[in-house]
Design a protein around this motif. Structure first.
Motif, short mmCIF file in Angstrom:
data_model
loop_
_atom_site.label_atom_id
_atom_site.label_comp_id
_atom_site.label_asym_id
_atom_site.label_seq_id
_atom_site.Cartn_x
_atom_site.Cartn_y
_atom_site.Cartn_z
N PRO A 100 0.79 -1.23 0.00
CA PRO A 100 0.00 0.00 0.00
C PRO A 100 0.83 1.28 0.00
O PRO A 100 0.39 2.31 -0.50
CB PRO A 100 -0.84 -0.12 1.28
CG PRO A 100 -0.98 -1.58 1.50
CD PRO A 100 0.34 -2.17 1.05
N LYS A 101 2.04 1.23 0.56
CA LYS A 101 2.89 2.42 0.54
C LYS A 101 3.24 2.79 -0.89
O LYS A 101 3.29 3.97 -1.25
CB LYS A 101 4.14 2.18 1.38
CG LYS A 101 3.85 2.04 2.88
CD LYS A 101 5.09 1.72 3.68
CE LYS A 101 5.47 0.26 3.55
NZ LYS A 101 4.48 -0.68 4.11
N VAL B 226 0.19 4.49 -2.44
CA VAL B 226 0.09 5.90 -2.09
C VAL B 226 1.05 6.72 -2.94
O VAL B 226 0.71 7.81 -3.42
CB VAL B 226 0.38 6.10 -0.58
CG1 VAL B 226 0.46 7.59 -0.25
CG2 VAL B 226 -0.71 5.46 0.25
N THR C 147 -7.81 3.54 -5.08
CA THR C 147 -8.67 2.70 -4.26
C THR C 147 -10.12 3.13 -4.43
O THR C 147 -10.39 4.22 -4.95
CB THR C 147 -8.29 2.84 -2.77
OG1 THR C 147 -8.33 4.23 -2.41
CG2 THR C 147 -6.90 2.30 -2.51
N SER D 249 -9.24 4.94 1.97
CA SER D 249 -8.01 5.56 1.47
C SER D 249 -6.85 5.21 2.37
O SER D 249 -6.99 5.17 3.60
CB SER D 249 -8.15 7.09 1.43
OG SER D 249 -9.22 7.51 0.63
N TYR D 250 -5.68 5.00 1.76
CA TYR D 250 -4.46 4.82 2.52
C TYR D 250 -3.86 6.19 2.84
O TYR D 250 -3.83 7.08 1.99
CB TYR D 250 -3.45 3.99 1.73
CG TYR D 250 -3.88 2.56 1.57
CD1 TYR D 250 -3.72 1.66 2.62
CD2 TYR D 250 -4.45 2.10 0.38
CE1 TYR D 250 -4.13 0.34 2.49
CE2 TYR D 250 -4.85 0.78 0.25
CZ TYR D 250 -4.69 -0.09 1.31
OH TYR D 250 -5.10 -1.40 1.17
N LYS E 55 -0.44 7.77 4.26
CA LYS E 55 0.95 7.52 4.64
C LYS E 55 1.43 8.63 5.57
O LYS E 55 1.32 9.81 5.24
CB LYS E 55 1.83 7.45 3.40
CG LYS E 55 3.27 7.01 3.71
CD LYS E 55 4.18 7.16 2.51
CE LYS E 55 3.88 6.15 1.44
NZ LYS E 55 4.92 6.18 0.37
N LEU F 62 -6.79 4.15 6.26
CA LEU F 62 -5.85 3.09 6.60
C LEU F 62 -4.47 3.72 6.76
O LEU F 62 -3.85 4.14 5.78
CB LEU F 62 -5.84 2.01 5.52
CG LEU F 62 -7.21 1.32 5.32
CD1 LEU F 62 -7.78 1.67 3.96
CD2 LEU F 62 -7.09 -0.17 5.47
N ILE G 16 -0.67 4.04 7.20
CA ILE G 16 0.44 3.17 6.81
C ILE G 16 1.76 3.92 6.90
O ILE G 16 1.83 5.14 6.83
CB ILE G 16 0.26 2.61 5.39
CG1 ILE G 16 0.15 3.75 4.37
CG2 ILE G 16 -0.94 1.69 5.31
CD1 ILE G 16 0.21 3.28 2.93
N HIS H 66 -1.93 0.26 10.63
CA HIS H 66 -1.12 -0.82 10.06
C HIS H 66 0.35 -0.67 10.44
O HIS H 66 0.82 0.43 10.73
CB HIS H 66 -1.22 -0.81 8.53
CG HIS H 66 -2.52 -1.34 8.01
ND1 HIS H 66 -2.78 -2.68 7.88
CD2 HIS H 66 -3.64 -0.70 7.60
CE1 HIS H 66 -3.99 -2.86 7.40
NE2 HIS H 66 -4.54 -1.67 7.22
#
Length: 446
Positions: A19-20, A23, A137, A142-143, A145, A190, A192, A236
């Protein structure tokens, strides 16, 4: 006379890895959209294709190289970015026609390479982007960071050499991005990073003002403020530092989802020492029990490596016994795989491949049984579920409980749910369960 607007260049994107990386891809696409580019969903319609690579494992590197080769074969104009950017020479040796190669989170260099390969003319009539940026997504999650890099030096990992040491983002910048995402429709954030628990240790003396109050760059403060912004906040990649205990009450209060993603990697002290990771497994077990006393519904997911160099049958059995005691909710396992540049490669006593396979099968059998029992205990309960997809023909829907992150954990399958929509957060009565998923019916829409 009507103004004839030029057609903007189109950019395709292949995003691989964690996921990083996703992003990073979103940030790159958002900047390119602001610079006048359009996105292409296929190779044929793209003026240039970006391949955001993963270089964590040799198998991931090979997947990245295959993706580069496919993009070159289908389009021919390819820019490579991401973790494998550190191996530019190897990429150019195999694919000399690649236009440019940049490293992980080198956003400006990627954008400059696209500008050089396919120049764009910005038009005030058409060049608009959403305030929250472009996303890869679904709209409802949404992720987010919060930092780059990592200060750990685990013997099996090359992330620090790929992404550098920890660099935390300003807390006010993170919270501002979270507000924009929620305003654009995000229901679940989320969080991360490479090490979420370490957030802020590099800028600990730099608090920022947010909504008239000072916010420290610290995991607990950030989690509390994010919980005021989004309906769901999921953490996470949390290392079990002592201050993680401070986040558990936030979960009990409902500010943060009762979910922790902790990469334990192993439990046997001898293996953890060779991995160069903390080796006090008994203390961790005690803290897990303490977390469950404060927040009984907390779900803990983790990943483990089997077949690490020097891992004996006694070490592996120790891990299985530890899992019996820990009763983790979600577990993923990986067979040890040498990664170029990792110090673990030089360790003695490599585990034979057939032994790795046998141990992998045993740990998956063990964790599946634990998961099945924990999910069976939820039958008859009513849980909050976020809807990811609705099937209009069958009337069913698929969602996730607070214990399930997208794409890595289980799902909740709903019947009689045709009236729901993606992003709805609903109360679901659980009627059945298997090893990984739950089944039920929606009670009401929030």
């Amino acid at each position: 006379m009507a103004t004839q607007l030029p057609l903007p260049p189109r950019v395709g994107m292949v995003s691989l890895g964690c996921p990083k990386n996703l992003v990073d891809s979103e940030r790159i696409l958002t900047q390119l959209r602001a610079d006048g580019y359009q996105m292409s969903a296929d190779y044929a319609g793209a003026d240039v294709v970006l391949v955001n690579t993963c270089g964590f494992l040799d198998s991931a590197k090979e997947e990245s190289l295959e993706a580069i080769g496919e993009a070159i074969a289908e389009n021919g104009r390819v820019i490579v970015t991401g973790c494998m950017g550190k191996e530019a020479e190897a990429i150019r040796t195999r694919f000399p026609q690649v236009l440019a190669i940049t490293g992980a989170h080198e956003y400006e260099q990627v954008v400059e390479a696209v500008h050089a390969a396919a120049p764009a003319a910005i038009s005030p009539y058409v060049d608009l982007i959403p305030d929250a940026g472009l996303k890869l997504t679904p709209r409802h999650y949404s992720y987010l960071k919060i930092s780059e890099g990592c200060n750990h030096r685990c013997s099996f990992c090359i992330i620090p050499s790929l992404r550098g040491d920890l660099v935390s983002r300003r807390p006010d910048a993170i919270l501002r991005e979270a507000e924009k995402l929620v305003a654009a429709g995000t229901k679940e954030l989320l969080v991360i990073s490479q090490d979420t628990s370490a957030y802020g240790i590099d800028i600990r003396d730099q608090p920022r003002m947010w909504k008239g109050a000072e916010v420290r760059p610290h995991m607990t403060d950030l989690a509390r403020e994010l919980g005021k912004i989004a309906p769901w906040v999921r953490l996470h990649y949390v290392y079990p530092y002592p201050h993680v205990d401070q986040v558990i009450p936030l979960m009990a209060e409902g500010l943060v989802l009762p979910y922790l993603d902790i990469p334990f990697q192993h439990a046997a002290p001898a293996v953890l020492r060779r991995m160069k990771r903390p080796a006090n497994d008994a203390k961790v077990l005690g803290r897990i029990h303490g977390w469950r006393e404060v927040c009984p519904d907390i779900a803990i997911r983790s990943t483990f490596v089997v077949g690490f160099p020097g891992e004996t049958e006694e070490d592996f059995q120790y891990l299985l016994d530890w899992l019996d005691e820990a009763q983790l909710d979600r577990v993923g396992a990986f067979r040890f795989e040498p990664v170029e540049g990792a110090s673990a490669n030089a360790l003695p006593d490599p585990v034979p491949e057939e032994v790795k396979e046998e141990r992998y099968a045993r740990i998956m059998e063990k964790t599946a049984a634990i998961s099945a029992a924990k999910l069976a205990a939820k039958v008859g309960r009513t849980l909050d579920v976020i809807i990811d997809a609705v099937d209009g023909e069958s009337g069913g829907a698929t969602g996730r409980s607070t214990a399930d992150a997208p794409e890595i954990d289980g799902e909740v399958h709903l019947r009689d749910a045709g009236h729901l929509a993606e992003g709805d957060i609903v109360r679901v009565t659980i009627e059945d369960a298997d090893e990984h998923d739950l089944f039920g019916v929606a009670a009401a829409v929030d």
